[in-house]
Motif scaffolding. Structure first.
Motif, PDB file in Angstrom:
ATOM      1  N   ILE A  58       5.305  -5.995 -14.225  1.00  0.00           N
ATOM      2  CA  ILE A  58       6.820  -7.151 -13.775  1.00  0.00           C
ATOM      3  C   ILE A  58       7.337  -7.204 -15.373  1.00  0.00           C
ATOM      4  CG2 ILE A  58       6.575  -9.564 -13.739  1.00  0.00           C
ATOM      5  CD1 ILE A  58       3.780  -9.742 -12.835  1.00  0.00           C
ATOM      6  N   ILE A  59       8.390  -6.711 -14.891  1.00  0.00           N
ATOM      7  CA  ILE A  59       9.885  -6.720 -16.174  1.00  0.00           C
ATOM      8  C   ILE A  59      10.510  -7.377 -16.124  1.00  0.00           C
ATOM      9  CG2 ILE A  59      11.897  -5.509 -16.971  1.00  0.00           C
ATOM     10  CD1 ILE A  59       9.453  -3.214 -16.516  1.00  0.00           C
ATOM     11  N   PRO A  96       6.516   5.502 -10.350  1.00  0.00           N
ATOM     12  CA  PRO A  96       7.637   3.873 -10.174  1.00  0.00           C
ATOM     13  C   PRO A  96       8.226   4.154  -8.923  1.00  0.00           C
ATOM     14  CG  PRO A  96       6.990   4.812 -12.618  1.00  0.00           C
ATOM     15  CD  PRO A  96       7.522   6.202 -11.792  1.00  0.00           C
ATOM     16  N   SER A  97       7.630   3.006  -8.023  1.00  0.00           N
ATOM     17  CA  SER A  97       8.225   2.207  -7.467  1.00  0.00           C
ATOM     18  C   SER A  97       8.973   1.178  -7.536  1.00  0.00           C
ATOM     19  CB  SER A  97       8.332   2.522  -5.807  1.00  0.00           C
ATOM     20  OG  SER A  97       7.553   3.940  -6.202  1.00  0.00           O
ATOM     21  N   ARG A  98      10.296   0.574  -7.513  1.00  0.00           N
ATOM     22  CA  ARG A  98      10.389  -0.349  -7.916  1.00  0.00           C
ATOM     23  C   ARG A  98      10.701  -1.864  -5.667  1.00  0.00           C
ATOM     24  NH1 ARG A  98      15.109  -2.448 -10.779  1.00  0.00           N
ATOM     25  NH2 ARG A  98      16.053  -0.267 -11.002  1.00  0.00           N
ATOM     26  N   LEU A 152       0.367  -0.854  -0.323  1.00  0.00           N
ATOM     27  CA  LEU A 152      -0.422  -0.040  -0.055  1.00  0.00           C
ATOM     28  C   LEU A 152       0.375   1.280  -0.387  1.00  0.00           C
ATOM     29  CD1 LEU A 152      -2.894   1.090  -0.067  1.00  0.00           C
ATOM     30  CD2 LEU A 152      -2.814   1.338   2.139  1.00  0.00           C
ATOM     31  N   GLU A 153       2.258   1.314   0.261  1.00  0.00           N
ATOM     32  CA  GLU A 153       2.909   2.021   0.592  1.00  0.00           C
ATOM     33  C   GLU A 153       3.517   3.105  -0.604  1.00  0.00           C
ATOM     34  OE1 GLU A 153       6.764   3.217   3.014  1.00  0.00           O
ATOM     35  OE2 GLU A 153       6.169   1.779   2.859  1.00  0.00           O
ATOM     36  N   PHE A 154       3.483   1.834  -1.808  1.00  0.00           N
ATOM     37  CA  PHE A 154       4.029   1.965  -2.696  1.00  0.00           C
ATOM     38  C   PHE A 154       2.875   2.332  -3.957  1.00  0.00           C
ATOM     39  CE2 PHE A 154       6.922  -0.754  -1.076  1.00  0.00           C
ATOM     40  CZ  PHE A 154       9.067  -0.026  -1.150  1.00  0.00           C
ATOM     41  N   ARG A 188      12.427 -10.292 -13.615  1.00  0.00           N
ATOM     42  CA  ARG A 188      13.448  -9.559 -13.045  1.00  0.00           C
ATOM     43  C   ARG A 188      13.306  -8.300 -11.707  1.00  0.00           C
ATOM     44  NH1 ARG A 188      15.929  -6.359 -18.355  1.00  0.00           N
ATOM     45  NH2 ARG A 188      14.835  -4.645 -18.041  1.00  0.00           N
ATOM     46  N   ASP A 189      12.734  -7.382 -12.644  1.00  0.00           N
ATOM     47  CA  ASP A 189      11.978  -6.538 -11.626  1.00  0.00           C
ATOM     48  C   ASP A 189      10.831  -6.309 -11.216  1.00  0.00           C
ATOM     49  OD1 ASP A 189      14.950  -5.275 -10.515  1.00  0.00           O
ATOM     50  OD2 ASP A 189      15.125  -4.699 -12.965  1.00  0.00           O
TER      51      ASP A 189
END
Length: 964
Positions: free
Chosen positions: A547-548, A497-499, A489-491, A527-528
């Motif tokens: 989803i990378i 955009p946050s990793r 939820l924080e992101f 990957r990320d």
């Protein structure tokens, strides 16, 4: 004799010749009248004014009057008479006269006595006549222009003013008074008058401008804006225009000008400025390079991305004629750039050239320039650029950037025209799948109240990969709702955009099994993971989980961010539209409910009134049996009580809404109350022709005497509403009511075998004006207020109410109250009864003063009190009541109406309290709100009776002060 006549004629000719010469000079007509003769002699010009041909220069005074307008004729006749009688030496008058074509012209006539006879009486009157029609037309046009000017000033909030300091005179237009907050004529206008209301800083600046224009003979005009709070305490922004007039010696002789109320303009300007600043801030902080040029191709805007990438600060570029030379030192390249910038008038202009930074580094920048929709003042075109240098090794990056531009442009356009029925979440997913095809996008919505996300769609997988994913999971995630972890939820509530640095299992907060999470990571080769929230005005509408994969090409996250940001605005707009639509629908439903309520209320009032009036008329029939009389009286009483209950329901609804419903907690013998209600409704069912209904009380074993601490009156009101409804909607069968005990609460119920309630209506019946039936198809009657009032009372008593029902089977209403039992009770407490021997006190030695302006009400109260033997006095208003108390000391009690002429009941009560502080005063009024009772007590009343007055209630209250 002949010679004398000849001389007289010569004298007349000389006068006429003189008049002819005079009229040529003055351009007016002259006339000459010897009063001793009936005819008046005119010059040719008079006939020319009137449009008549010159046939005869003589005419009578009577014919003259016939030509004058009827409305002006009397005024002219009086003036002529004053001259003839010698009351005036001369006269000047304006009047209208009919000319030859039948129209009216305005004339100015001056007349004077030319000679008098030996007795000093007027002999000859001469005068001039001037056509002033043109001047009158000009005056009317001026007046029309003044009216139009005043109207324009009023519409545009512009007032005019002037000040002549040497004469000490000032003038304000009506709109000027209004703008400065004064009532016209209330003050003497002056500039000094408004000085205390002007902001102190603005006043200093304004005074300086006045001083400057006084000292400088070259300046005659200035404008000034100032803040102003007038005597009406309204804060305004005003603009004053000041101009001065000077004489030949350059001395200041007059100040004048206009004052504008520009408050609205200032607000709009501030809003526009704020919007522009917000826009500029957004553009300035965009991750893309953005600069703007004017019509001369000079750079007028340079954002932070431009500064970061080129190394040149905005102050080095903006306004610099050599800015393009710094960025593109090569002459040919610079020409190409200028040409591209010049092509923005027809369409988007795109180019990719190498730019030279401040450090001399070469960077490949892809630019797009356009001037469509550019509305910023001073901007002709805008160029958006992206640094392609790090990705130049991969030719596909160029396509990605083109995709980005297309994505943002297309998304912005599509979202504006997106149908309300189409999902924004699905549209965002398809756009991301189109412009970022090698990334998997999970689009989720968010319910902030429940902290739950809903998976709206998963995009970027082909059918084979999707089937494999479902096989690993064992269930379809689309449409599933999940509680979101605080970490995720924080992101989700971040703008960019946050990793995510946690594995899929931890991100799902265990909602995906660890084995399935590992299998998915291995199968997709993740990957990320990035999260970008749909966030607008601190409201989160969901987000995109990107989803990378290991085989994903280089991704510009700003594409995702741009689409998400645009979607956030669209979701916010749609949310506002939905709220507006819900509010509109709610208002329409409320309006419909109120209309239905009013229609129903008319029916509910007219029905008992019809019975009351009808059976009152039947009572007057001769030879009516006692049985019939008693039957008719019972009907009238019953319908009257129905009306009182209707009024009480309306009053209680108002009290519940305003929070003024009074609750008084006291011990209440519960079983006695239930038995009283059973007896009452056993009688009422006969009256309502419901003899086939069995009314039963159901109470727990061992509760023969239970004293509950609550508000007995309000509890009775709830049960009465529920039992009354049960009786109304049940034609035969059983009505059961009672209670059960459960730990710290008591649950009451009213159960019937009536028609039942449709499940769709069960949540609505506790709303105001709501009924199961349609107003136009009512079989059972009622106002739709009872259940709403009951719910309000139950809430105030600390409980809750609900219903269980089945159509055709019956209905059960339940409500709970806190269980507070009073221990010190009298188990022999008497049960209230409906019928019994009439109680009549003996007040034969008592004097009661009735203050009542309505004679019918007085007669009613007098008849009731006459049965007690009391002596009755009548005061028709508050003033008479005070006089009687002052004169008659042996008054034992006052019944005081509140609304009376001359002096109302409140004032009269206060006056009587000054005369006799101990005299009991009972307020009796149709006012029924709690604040009315409080006002009566504050005025000095000992007690309070609400109309319509019940005989037994009247006796009970009066016995407290007169004894029995």
């Amino acid at each position: 004799m002949a010679l004398e006549k000849h001389n007289k004629r010569d004298e007349n000719l000389s006068i006429l010749e003189f008049l002819e010469e005079a009229q040529m000079l003055i351009r007016g007509g002259f006339w000459y009248w010897d009063i001793s003769k009936p005819a008046i002699e005119y010059s040719n010009q008079v006939f020319n004014h009137l449009g008549f041909k010159l046939k005869n220069s003589y005419t009578s005074i009577a014919k003259v009057f016939q030509l004058i307008h009827p409305n002006d004729r009397n005024l002219v006749e009086i003036a002529v008479k004053d001259l003839i009688d010698g009351k005036a030496e001369s006269k000047e008058i304006e009047f209208r006269a009919k000319i030859e074509d039948g129209s009216w012209k305005a004339f100015l006539v001056r007349a004077a006595i030319a000679s008098k006879d030996n007795n000093g009486k007027p002999k000859v009157i001469v005068g001039s006549i001037i056509d002033i029609s043109h001047q009158k037309e000009l005056l009317q046009k001026i007046e029309l222009s003044e009216r139009r000017l005043k109207k324009t000033q009023r519409i545009a909030h512009i007032g005019s003013w002037e000040s002549k300091p040497l004469e000490g005179s000032d003038y304000w237009s009506k709109e000027t008074y209004k703008i400065f907050g004064f009532k016209k004529g209330s003050v003497k206008p002056s500039i000094q008058l408004i000085a205390p209301y002007i902001n102190s800083d603005d006043l200093l600046a304004l005074n300086k401008k006045f001083d400057d224009i006084k000292r400088s003979t070259d300046r005659n005009l200035f404008n000034s804006i100032f803040r102003y709070i007038g005597p009406d305490q309204v804060e305004k922004n005003l603009q004053i225009t000041v101009e001065v007039d000077r004489d030949i010696a350059n001395n200041l002789v007059k100040w004048h000008g206009v004052v504008y109320d520009i408050t609205t303009n200032i607000k709009y300007e501030r809003k526009l400025k704020e919007d522009k600043e917000n826009l500029m801030s957004l553009v300035k902080n965009l991750p893309a390079m953005v600069y703007a040029i004017d019509h001369n191709n000079s750079i007028v805007f340079w954002n932070k991305a431009c500064e970061n990438i080129t190394g040149y600060k905005s102050k080095e570029i903006i306004g610099n004629e050599n800015a393009l030379k710094l960025l593109y030192p090569d002459t040919e390249l610079r020409k190409k750039v200028k040409k591209q910038l010049g092509n923005t008038s027809s369409s988007l202009s795109t180019w990719e050239y190498r730019l030279t930074t401040k450090t001399g580094e070469q960077k490949d920048i892809a630019w797009t320039a356009f001037n469509d929709y550019v509305k910023v003042e001073g901007w002709n075109a805008v160029a958006i650029g992206y640094d392609l240098t790090p990705q130049k090794i991969n030719e596909r990056i160029q396509q990605d950037y083109q995709y980005k531009l297309e994505a943002l442009a297309q998304t912005a356009t599509d979202l504006i025209g997106l149908p309300i029925s189409e999902s924004i979440y699905h549209y965002v997913g398809t756009q991301l799948e189109k412009f970022c095809p090698t990334v998997i996008h999970v689009v989720v919505s968010f319910e902030s109240e429940k902290n739950v996300i809903n998976i709206e769609g998963i995009y970027g997988l082909d059918m084979k990969a999707w089937s494999n994913l479902l096989e690993i999971l064992g269930w379809n995630p689309i449409g599933r709702r999940f509680h979101i972890s605080e970490y995720a939820l924080e992101f989700l509530t971040k703008h960019e955009p946050s990793r995510i640095n946690k594995p899929l299992y931890e991100l799902s907060d265990g909602q995906i099994s660890s084995a399935a999470a590992r299998s998915i990571e291995k199968f997709l080769r993740i990957r990320d993971i990035f999260i970008n929230g749909f966030l607008k005005e601190n409201i989160c509408y969901g987000g995109v989980i990107s989803i990378i994969l290991e085989n994903s090409i280089a991704i510009d996250l700003s594409i995702i961010e741009g689409i998400v940001n645009q979607a956030s605005a669209a979701l916010n707009r749609k949310d506002l539209e939905n709220k507006l639509m819900l509010a509109k629908e709610k208002a329409e439903v409320s309006d419909k409910q109120k209309s239905a309520f009013l229609a129903n209320m008319s029916h509910e009032i007219r029905t008992p009134m019809n019975a009351i009036i009808g059976f009152s008329q039947l009572l007057a029939l001769p030879n009516l049996s006692d049985e019939k009389k008693n039957q008719f009286i019972e009907i009238i009483n019953n319908k009257g009580n129905n009306l009182v209950k209707l009024i009480n329901d309306i009053i209680d609804t108002s009290k519940v809404e305003s929070g003024h419903l009074t609750i008084v907690f006291a011990p209440c013998n519960l079983n006695n109350l239930l038995k009283y209600l059973q007896k009452f409704y056993n009688k009422e069912k006969i009256f309502q022709k419901r003899e086939e209904i069995d009314i039963k009380i159901v109470v727990p074993d061992g509760c023969d005497s239970l004293d509950l601490v609550t508000d007995e009156g309000r509890l009775e009101q709830i049960l009465t509403n529920l039992i009354g409804n049960a009786l109304k909607y049940t034609e035969r069968g059983v009505i059961e009511f009672g209670y059960s005990l459960d730990n710290n609460q008591i649950t009451f119920f009213v159960k019937d075998t009536g028609v039942g309630i449709d499940p769709q209506m069960q949540t609505m019946i506790f709303e105001r004006f709501r009924q199961v039936e349609d107003v136009t198809d009512k079989r059972f009657g009622g106002t739709g207020l009872g259940l709403s009032i009951s719910k309000g009372i139950v809430n105030l008593l600390g409980g809750s109410i609900w219903v269980e029902s089945k159509l055709g089977v019956g209905t059960t209403f339940y409500f709970t109250l806190p269980l507070q039992i009073y221990q010190n009770v009298d188990i022999n407490k008497e049960l209230r009864v409906i019928e019994g021997k009439e109680h009549r006190p003996d007040w034969r030695n008592k004097v009661i003063l009735i203050a009542e302006d309505e004679e019918v009400n007085y007669i009613f109260i007098k008849e009731i009190l006459s049965l007690t033997g009391a002596i009755i006095l009548w005061a028709k208003d508050g003033s008479q009541a005070v006089d009687l108390v002052n004169k008659i000391k042996k008054i034992d009690l006052v019944l005081m109406d509140i609304k009376m002429p001359v002096m109302n009941g409140y004032a009269a009560s206060m006056e009587i309290r000054q005369i006799n502080p101990k005299l009991p005063i009972i307020a009796q009024t149709a006012y029924a709100f709690i604040e009315d009772r409080q006002k009566a007590e504050a005025a000095g009343c000992n007690d309070y009776l609400t109309k319509p007055i019940n005989k037994n209630e009247l006796y009970t209250i009066l016995e407290k002060y007169l004894g029995s």
